[in-house]
Every structure is written in C-alpha cells, then in structure tokens.
Design an enzyme around this catalytic site. Structure first.
Site, mmCIF file in Angstrom:
data_model
loop_
_atom_site.group_PDB
_atom_site.id
_atom_site.type_symbol
_atom_site.label_atom_id
_atom_site.label_comp_id
_atom_site.label_asym_id
_atom_site.label_seq_id
_atom_site.Cartn_x
_atom_site.Cartn_y
_atom_site.Cartn_z
ATOM 1 N N PHE A 1 0.678 -1.261 0.140
ATOM 2 C CA PHE A 1 -0.048 0.103 0.144
ATOM 3 C C PHE A 1 0.650 1.340 0.116
ATOM 4 O O PHE A 1 1.666 1.348 0.789
ATOM 5 C CB PHE A 1 -0.833 -0.128 1.211
ATOM 6 C CG PHE A 1 -1.892 1.341 1.234
ATOM 7 C CD1 PHE A 1 -2.948 0.982 0.233
ATOM 8 C CD2 PHE A 1 -1.587 2.534 1.830
ATOM 9 C CE1 PHE A 1 -3.987 2.194 0.112
ATOM 10 C CE2 PHE A 1 -2.491 3.551 1.787
ATOM 11 C CZ PHE A 1 -3.753 3.447 0.927
ATOM 12 N N ASP B 1 9.341 2.521 1.574
ATOM 13 C CA ASP B 1 8.301 3.388 2.188
ATOM 14 C C ASP B 1 8.123 2.984 3.525
ATOM 15 O O ASP B 1 7.626 2.104 3.837
ATOM 16 C CB ASP B 1 7.092 3.035 1.294
ATOM 17 C CG ASP B 1 5.770 3.833 1.746
ATOM 18 O OD1 ASP B 1 6.005 4.550 2.531
ATOM 19 O OD2 ASP B 1 4.825 3.647 1.008
ATOM 20 N N LYS C 1 3.016 10.125 8.091
ATOM 21 C CA LYS C 1 2.250 9.600 9.517
ATOM 22 C C LYS C 1 2.925 10.243 10.719
ATOM 23 O O LYS C 1 2.529 11.061 11.126
ATOM 24 C CB LYS C 1 2.247 8.129 9.455
ATOM 25 C CG LYS C 1 1.364 7.459 8.371
ATOM 26 C CD LYS C 1 0.832 6.203 8.620
ATOM 27 C CE LYS C 1 -0.080 5.396 7.655
ATOM 28 N NZ LYS C 1 -1.460 5.655 7.829
HETATM 29 N N1 PLP Z 1 2.802 4.501 2.178
HETATM 30 C C1 PLP Z 1 2.510 3.637 3.522
HETATM 31 C C2 PLP Z 1 3.352 2.541 3.641
HETATM 32 C C3 PLP Z 1 1.183 3.840 4.153
HETATM 33 O O1 PLP Z 1 0.935 2.960 5.153
HETATM 34 C C4 PLP Z 1 0.423 4.946 3.841
HETATM 35 C C5 PLP Z 1 -1.030 4.996 4.428
HETATM 36 O O2 PLP Z 1 -1.230 4.210 5.124
HETATM 37 C C6 PLP Z 1 0.645 5.734 2.463
HETATM 38 C C7 PLP Z 1 1.946 5.470 1.996
HETATM 39 C C8 PLP Z 1 -0.061 6.701 2.161
HETATM 40 O O3 PLP Z 1 -0.263 7.884 2.994
HETATM 41 P P1 PLP Z 1 -1.294 8.981 2.980
HETATM 42 O O4 PLP Z 1 -2.440 8.476 3.633
HETATM 43 O O5 PLP Z 1 -0.355 10.134 4.127
HETATM 44 O O6 PLP Z 1 -1.443 9.597 1.893
#
Ligand code: PLP
Length: 402
Positions: free
Chosen positions: A143, A228, A257
């Site tokens: 994700f 990520d 986050k």
């Molecule tokens: N990357 C990862 C690993 C995530 O867990 C998330 C959100 O849960 C995102 C990217 C996307 O982040 P945002 O919701 O701040 O756009």
C-alpha cells in the site's frame, strides 16, 4: 458534554454532505491525551491505532502543541521561494537520522511523498541509466496511497478497480520472494519500492533475507531501492526507521504519518547523488515544508528521542506480541501473531475481524480491522504494559465469545 442528539446531528450532516469514501463508526472523539481518546459523551477509550499510525507520541503531546502555537503566533505560511529556518533544521535532522549524505523534499502526505519518488526515480533513471529506464517495481499486497501514481504502485487490484487507466510503467512482484526480484528487475527498471513491513496489507514484515537480497540485486542492476517508511518510521519498530533494524540502507525513503504527531506531512529523503536528479522547477508544493509543520516535526522527533520511545516500543511490543501469542494458545481464535515493535498484526482463525473491532470499541478499545480476518495494532509509542493488559483482557472476552 454533549448528547446522543448532537452525535446524531453530526452523523446526519456527515452522511448528507461528506463524500462517502469511508464507512465511519458511530463514535465522535472530541479530546485526546496520551493513549486515551474521549468521545462527545465523556467516555474514555484506549487508542490502539493512533489515528492510523500517526500519533506516535500520544494524543495532545504538550511539546508539539507548544511548538505549533508558538510558530502559529509568529508566521503560519511562507512560500517555498523563501528560506524557512525550521525547514532547513528539520531536513538536517532527517538526514542525520538517515545516516548522512542525503537531501529532503517536503510534501504533505504519504501518497504525495510516493508521487514525488515516482518522478525522482524516473528523472534519475533517464539521466543516469538512459531514456528507457522508467519502470517502477513494487510488491503485491503493498500500500502506497490513493493518488493515481501511488495507487498504481499499490499492489492491490481491489483498490485500483474503477480507476483505470492507471499510470503506465509499473510492475508488481510477490512480496518476500527474492527470485521474483531477480526476474523483474530488467534493464528498463529505475526503482524498486518496498515497505519494510507491509502495514495496510495486514502487517507482513519483510524477512531479513529478502531486504538484503533486494539491496544486493538493486546494487547489481543499478536500480534504486526505495523503502516506504510512511507507516514504519519514527521509532514505531524501535529504530528511527525500520530499515535500520534490518541493517539495509535504501537509496531513498518516504516518510509521513508519525513525523509531526498527527499533523499532515510527508517527506522524501534521498541519497545525494539521487537527489541531484531534481533541479529547480522539477517538483514542488505550496504547503510542503511550511514553518508550522516543520516546527511540529522537530518537536515530535525531539520528544520521541527524549522519552526514548524507540526502546520503549520494542519492550512493550514484545509484551503485546507475547500476550497475543498467549491468547492464541488459550482461545484458539488467533492463527498468527507478527510484527516488530509496536506494529503488530494478528490473523484470526474464524474471520470476523470487523465484529471483533466493533465489540472492542463497545468495550472502550479502538482497534483496526483489515479485510475479513486481520487485526492491526498501532498504538501510540507511549503505550504501557498496563494498557496492553487492559487490551488483552477485553480481547480475551471478545475472542472467547466470538
Ligand atoms: N505508504 C504507506 C506504507 C502507508 O501505510 C500509507 C498510508 O497508510 C501511505 C503510503 C499513504 O499515506 P497518506 O495516507 O498519508 O497519503
């Protein structure tokens, strides 16, 4: 204190005027403090999700509140065309935590950080490896966010359906399968993007061997390894970033986050040579790297370190995982417990994750259910063993009777 009528009125407004992108629970939180949330009727809840992994320091941390209020009273916004002291200091701090020789781009969310990485990797690929080097490889069940590039990177067809055509130039590989990487990282690939622990997919950690193999194959083929760390960053798994616990340094990492304890922020940290691919005019953001958010992020990182919450996350995370393993043994309702630090997931034997989360909420514990059968635990890192005991007792009740 407000009444059930107030909540009903808010629900009606929400259902009438807000787009239906979320199925909300019939609860309205109006105050938070550390591990605790309070609803509009004054009832207290233990928060085992921290937003969704955003409030690492706990709710309403005074140091962050102070830093935000102080900066708000001086200067809220200035464009990226001018220097901002907190932005420069935060970049220095992030690069220091990353281990040096890197640069930062500031965005406003995790998805935006991923979008920036897609552009950076393609810009770098063209410059360094040649015109056709633009393909990005990511993992199945990953994700990376909801905007179109991040959604294309996300390895979940269920989230992509209805939004085609997606962005061209992406390929997905099975997670934790080093042989698949060997076959997928062909000449046209500029970057491999992986989560050290797949979070939204259900808390599936990369194996040590897999991340090391990914580093090795990326080095051999001249492919950027992007980790990520949007969910795993800021001491959630013990170290500042999860990759440090694995002993694998990426070329690029994405953050969001937990970075400003619940305020919207995102960042890309890239090794100097990779960051050099971006020139003025290549990328930008109106709000990214603003003075208030950077002050909040600096205060957050200071407090995470001052309170030694990385070490605490490891100790309490182990206690939580052991408790859940005990529950698995006693109830037979849990098939597997996995994770690192205070990022823990369980697979339930009889499904019903939604039902378990709803029953826990009724008993005053906020949990996150994923799909049919997974529960995810992402409490603020200030979570204590006493609060874990309270969770385990409620879960034992709910699972015993599920
Ligand atoms: N990357 C990862 C690993 C995530 O867990 C998330 C959100 O849960 C995102 C990217 C996307 O982040 P945002 O919701 O701040 O756009």
């Amino acid at each position: 204190m407000s009444t059930a009528d107030d909540l009903a009125a808010v629900i009606t407004l929400d259902e009438t005027f807000v787009m239906r992108t979320y199925a909300r629970k019939p609860v309205m939180f109006v105050r938070g403090d550390g591990m605790r949330l309070y609803d509009d009727g004054g009832r207290s809840y233990l928060d085992f999700v921290s937003g969704i992994g955003a409030v690492n320091l706990g709710h309403a941390h005074p140091a962050v509140t102070r830093a935000v209020c102080e900066q708000m009273s001086r200067l809220v916004h200035v464009s990226n065309l001018f220097h901002v002291e907190h932005r420069a200091r935060l970049a220095e701090r992030l690069v220091g935590l990353f281990g040096g020789a890197a640069r930062v781009f500031f965005a406003n969310s995790g998805a935006e950080a991923i979008e920036g990485v897609i552009k950076l990797a393609r810009r770098w690929g063209r410059l360094v490896r040649g015109e056709g080097c633009t393909t990005i490889v990511t993992a199945e069940r990953s994700f990376h966010g909801r905007t179109l590039g991040a959604l294309t990177a996300t390895g979940q067809a269920s989230k992509q359906q209805y939004f085609e055509p997606l962005v061209p130039g992406f390929r997905h590989v099975p997670f934790n399968d080093a042989d698949a990487l060997d076959a997928a990282l062909t000449e046209d690939v500029c970057a491999l993007i992986l989560e050290p622990i797949q979070g939204e997919g259900g808390v599936f950690p990369a194996t040590e061997e897999y991340l090391h193999a990914a580093r090795q194959v990326c080095d051999e083929r001249g492919v950027l390894l992007v980790l990520d760390e949007v969910q795993t960053g800021f001491y959630r798994t013990g170290t500042a970033f999860a990759h440090q616990g694995y002993g694998v340094r990426p070329d690029v990492m994405t953050l969001a986050k937990g970075m400003a304890n619940g305020l919207p922020v995102g960042a890309i940290v890239a090794r100097d040579e990779v960051a050099a691919a971006f020139q003025p005019g290549d990328h930008g953001s109106t709000f990214g790297g603003g003075p208030v958010i950077c002050a909040a992020a600096l205060a957050t990182i200071d407090a995470l370190e001052r309170e030694r919450l990385g070490e605490h996350a490891v100790a309490v995370g182990e206690y939580l995982a052991e408790g859940l393993t005990g529950l698995a043994r006693d109830t037979g309702a849990i098939l597997e417990v996995r994770g690192r630090g205070l990022m823990v997931g369980v697979t339930l034997a009889r499904g019903e994750a939604k039902h378990v989360a709803a029953a826990a909420l009724e008993r005053g514990v906020v949990l996150n259910d994923i799909g049919e059968d997974i529960l995810r635990f992402l409490p603020p890192l200030v979570c204590s063993t006493v609060e874990v005991d309270a969770l385990l007792s409620i879960l034992s009740d709910v699972l015993g009777g599920a």
